[in-house]
Write an enzyme that holds these catalytic residues in place. Structure first.
Site, PDB file in Angstrom:
ATOM      1  N   HIS A   1      44.373  39.902  28.557  1.00 42.49           N
ATOM      2  CA  HIS A   1      43.577  40.017  29.784  1.00 42.49           C
ATOM      3  C   HIS A   1      44.456  40.386  30.985  1.00 42.49           C
ATOM      4  O   HIS A   1      44.164  41.352  31.703  1.00 42.49           O
ATOM      5  CB  HIS A   1      42.870  38.690  30.031  1.00 42.49           C
ATOM      6  CG  HIS A   1      41.964  38.681  31.215  1.00 42.49           C
ATOM      7  ND1 HIS A   1      40.595  38.847  31.120  1.00 42.49           N
ATOM      8  CD2 HIS A   1      42.219  38.527  32.551  1.00 42.49           C
ATOM      9  CE1 HIS A   1      40.061  38.805  32.327  1.00 42.49           C
ATOM     10  NE2 HIS A   1      41.019  38.598  33.214  1.00 42.49           N
ATOM     11  N   GLU A   2      45.518  39.624  31.185  1.00 44.49           N
ATOM     12  CA  GLU A   2      46.351  39.867  32.370  1.00 44.49           C
ATOM     13  C   GLU A   2      47.106  41.187  32.267  1.00 44.49           C
ATOM     14  O   GLU A   2      47.348  41.848  33.283  1.00 44.49           O
ATOM     15  CB  GLU A   2      47.322  38.700  32.579  1.00 44.49           C
ATOM     16  CG  GLU A   2      46.647  37.362  32.847  1.00 44.49           C
ATOM     17  CD  GLU A   2      45.670  37.381  34.011  1.00 44.49           C
ATOM     18  OE1 GLU A   2      45.829  38.220  34.921  1.00 44.49           O
ATOM     19  OE2 GLU A   2      44.726  36.573  34.006  1.00 44.49           O
TER      20      GLU A   2
ATOM     21  N   HIS B   1      44.949  43.875  33.595  1.00 45.82           N
ATOM     22  CA  HIS B   1      45.067  43.979  35.052  1.00 45.82           C
ATOM     23  C   HIS B   1      46.307  44.782  35.431  1.00 45.82           C
ATOM     24  O   HIS B   1      46.266  45.658  36.305  1.00 45.82           O
ATOM     25  CB  HIS B   1      45.192  42.583  35.670  1.00 45.82           C
ATOM     26  CG  HIS B   1      43.902  41.863  35.854  1.00 45.82           C
ATOM     27  ND1 HIS B   1      42.843  42.374  36.566  1.00 45.82           N
ATOM     28  CD2 HIS B   1      43.500  40.624  35.434  1.00 45.82           C
ATOM     29  CE1 HIS B   1      41.844  41.501  36.583  1.00 45.82           C
ATOM     30  NE2 HIS B   1      42.217  40.437  35.892  1.00 45.82           N
TER      31      HIS B   1
ATOM     32  N   GLU C   1      38.587  43.702  37.081  1.00 47.85           N
ATOM     33  CA  GLU C   1      38.216  42.829  35.970  1.00 47.85           C
ATOM     34  C   GLU C   1      37.696  43.633  34.777  1.00 47.85           C
ATOM     35  O   GLU C   1      37.882  43.219  33.626  1.00 47.85           O
ATOM     36  CB  GLU C   1      37.165  41.812  36.422  1.00 47.85           C
ATOM     37  CG  GLU C   1      37.687  40.757  37.371  1.00 47.85           C
ATOM     38  CD  GLU C   1      38.791  39.901  36.760  1.00 47.85           C
ATOM     39  OE1 GLU C   1      38.816  39.726  35.526  1.00 47.85           O
ATOM     40  OE2 GLU C   1      39.633  39.414  37.528  1.00 47.85           O
TER      41      GLU C   1
END
Length: 517
Positions: free
Chosen positions: A278-279, A282, A311
């Site tokens: 997830h990060e 980003h 996101e």
């Protein structure tokens, strides 16, 4: 390139120095959340308040106003549209900054730093009462900020809408309610479908398929698997750094300095791995934003479109890639061999472990069905706190009641309830809806991506994630702030943003997860 000494060059120099100050603040924030000792919180608050005051002074100064006005006056009919957009964004931000009292800016920075420190301690001790005064202060200051900013808004907006503009430009409460209504209507029924399958007699295929194998992965193995994922997905240690923090986040310190954090959660053996995916999503977006042309860094067009788009990128890599069946097939041997055992009983069981479809208490650990409901609940609580007069003291009870209503579960304590997120501890009201918007945007972009690249699962099965990254780098990342989030979606997909692609994706995933192997 603008000639040396020209208005545009002097404006660019002013923006560059402002970015330098902002990057120092980002570095201090990253340090605060990774390695700073707890006793340093008060001094760090003063440091961040000083920098916030200096940034506000530069962003609201007469010098900047004069430079923007001179650059606007020099525009001619042949001026590039990027230059016009940059000046438009600078003018809006400069007017907003000039509306703010410098004392309020400093007070907010102090309250945010203190709120962060108090929250970490209160959550560890499960003591909402210790955090409530800090939250009350942040709400009061944010209301005052919204009041001061109201005059700079191009249209009439409510206090919550004003605070949401830095995260999601042009968003309104009415638009969010329209986008979220289908989620509230359909997601609980999908959750009931999964729950019913799990409660069916154990002999049925659906119940057996709904059961999620678990495994206890040693912390060292989790760390090595996270590092392997980053290496596979283009991690460059000369430009990037991964650390540990209480709450996972991504942070860009400079044009060639990208940081992410993760955490190992007891009892959640796949959490660190999925948080890393997830990060890193980003960070890939930040690394892909345009920098090389005169119209971009340090100009506004080189910044992220919105937090909803941000996101969408992290959720794409976490959910569409790292939680996919094809990815599980490829990575299951690494997990199995690292553990020296196969508690999942094969790749199918491992895939289901990556996709536990059951309501959970913790937002960042939530399955894809319940995640958006977590966000809807937080959005509605923010409105209640900021605009509807709900006392801070009522937050734990309201949190628990709404979680029962939406998800059918109740936290056993506030640490797993209203104290679980860092956002309100830093006064980030207006941020949460971007997470749900990210799911909607990701699904709609994925449909457009597959029209060009073919099925995402086929790319992943072949280890060709680079093809997916290439499409995003071509279609999404270069747009920066030339558009807002909804304009980006319509430009790339040909349709306005809506919930159908996300709900279709979830329906299909539920059917696959509950189907026999």
């Amino acid at each position: 390139m603008a000639p040396s000494g020209s208005t545009l060059e002097r404006l660019r120099s002013h923006l560059h120095r402002t970015r330098l100050l902002g990057s120092i603040s980002s570095a201090l924030y990253y340090d605060q959340n990774t390695v700073m000792p707890a006793a340093g919180a008060a001094w760090r608050g003063e440091q961040l308040a000083l920098l916030a005051g200096q940034l506000h002074e530069r962003q609201s100064s007469d010098e900047l106003a004069d430079l923007v006005a001179a650059a606007e006056a020099e525009l001619d009919p042949e001026a590039p549209p990027q230059r016009r957009r940059n000046l438009q964004l600078l003018r809006l931000e400069q007017e907003r900054q000039r509306c703010l009292d410098p004392e309020l800016v400093a007070a907010l920075a102090m309250a945010q730093s203190r709120g962060n420190a108090v929250w970490q301690d209160a959550r560890a001790r499960n003591d909402f009462g210790a955090f409530a005064p800090a939250l009350t202060t942040l709400i009061r200051l944010r209301r005052e900020q919204a009041s001061q900013l109201a005059d700079a808004e191009p249209v009439l907006r409510s206090p919550w809408e004003i605070l949401a503009q830095p995260f999601e430009p042009d968003i309104s409460v009415a638009r969010l309610e329209a986008l979220f209504a289908p989620l509230k209507a359909e997601l609980p029924a999908l959750l009931d479908q999964v729950t019913s399958a799990a409660n069916t007699a154990a002999s049925t295929t659906a119940a057996a398929s709904a059961a999620v194998p678990t495994a206890d992965l040693p912390e060292g193995l989790q760390e090595s698997l996270c590092a392997a994922l980053l290496d596979d997905w283009g991690y460059d240690p000369s430009r990037c750094q991964r650390s540990r923090s209480a709450h996972p986040f991504s942070c860009t310190v400079g044009p060639q300095d990208f940081r992410i954090t993760t955490r190992v959660v007891p009892g959640q053996p796949l959490s660190a791995f999925l948080a890393t995916a997830h990060e890193w999503g980003h960070s890939l977006y930040e690394q892909g934003l345009p920098q090389s042309d005169d119209h971009f860094f340090p100009w506004p067009l080189g910044e992220a479109t919105s937090m909803g788009v941000h996101e969408s990128q992290s959720l794409f890599w976490e959910c569409r890639v790292a939680r996919s069946r094809a990815f599980a097939n490829r990575w299951h041997p690494r997990f199995r061999d690292g553990l020296g055992a196969d508690p999942w009983g094969g790749a199918a069981g491992f895939w289901r472990s990556l996709n536990p479809l059951r309501p959970g208490l913790i937002r960042v650990e939530a399955d894809e069905l319940s995640y958006a409901l977590h966000i809807v609940m937080r959005f509605e609580l923010e409105l209640a706190l900021l605009e509807q007069g709900m006392p801070v003291e009522d937050l734990p009870e309201q949190w628990n009641r709404r979680m029962r209503d939406l998800l059918g579960i109740q936290p056993p304590n506030d640490a797993q309830g209203c104290l679980q997120d860092i956002h309100w501890a830093e006064g980030l009201f207006g941020y949460f809806p971007s997470y749900a918007l990210g799911h909607l945007i990701s699904a709609q972009l994925a449909e457009a991506m597959e029209r060009r690249t073919g099925p995402i699962e086929e790319c992943v099965a072949e280890g060709q994630e680079e093809r997916l990254r290439g499409w995003l780098a071509e279609q999404v990342w270069p747009l920066g702030r030339s558009v807002n989030g909804e304009e980006l979606v319509e430009m790339v997909t040909g349709q306005p943003l809506h919930a159908d692609p996300f709900l279709t994706y979830l329906r299909q995933k539920v059917l696959r997860l509950l189907a026999p192997d």
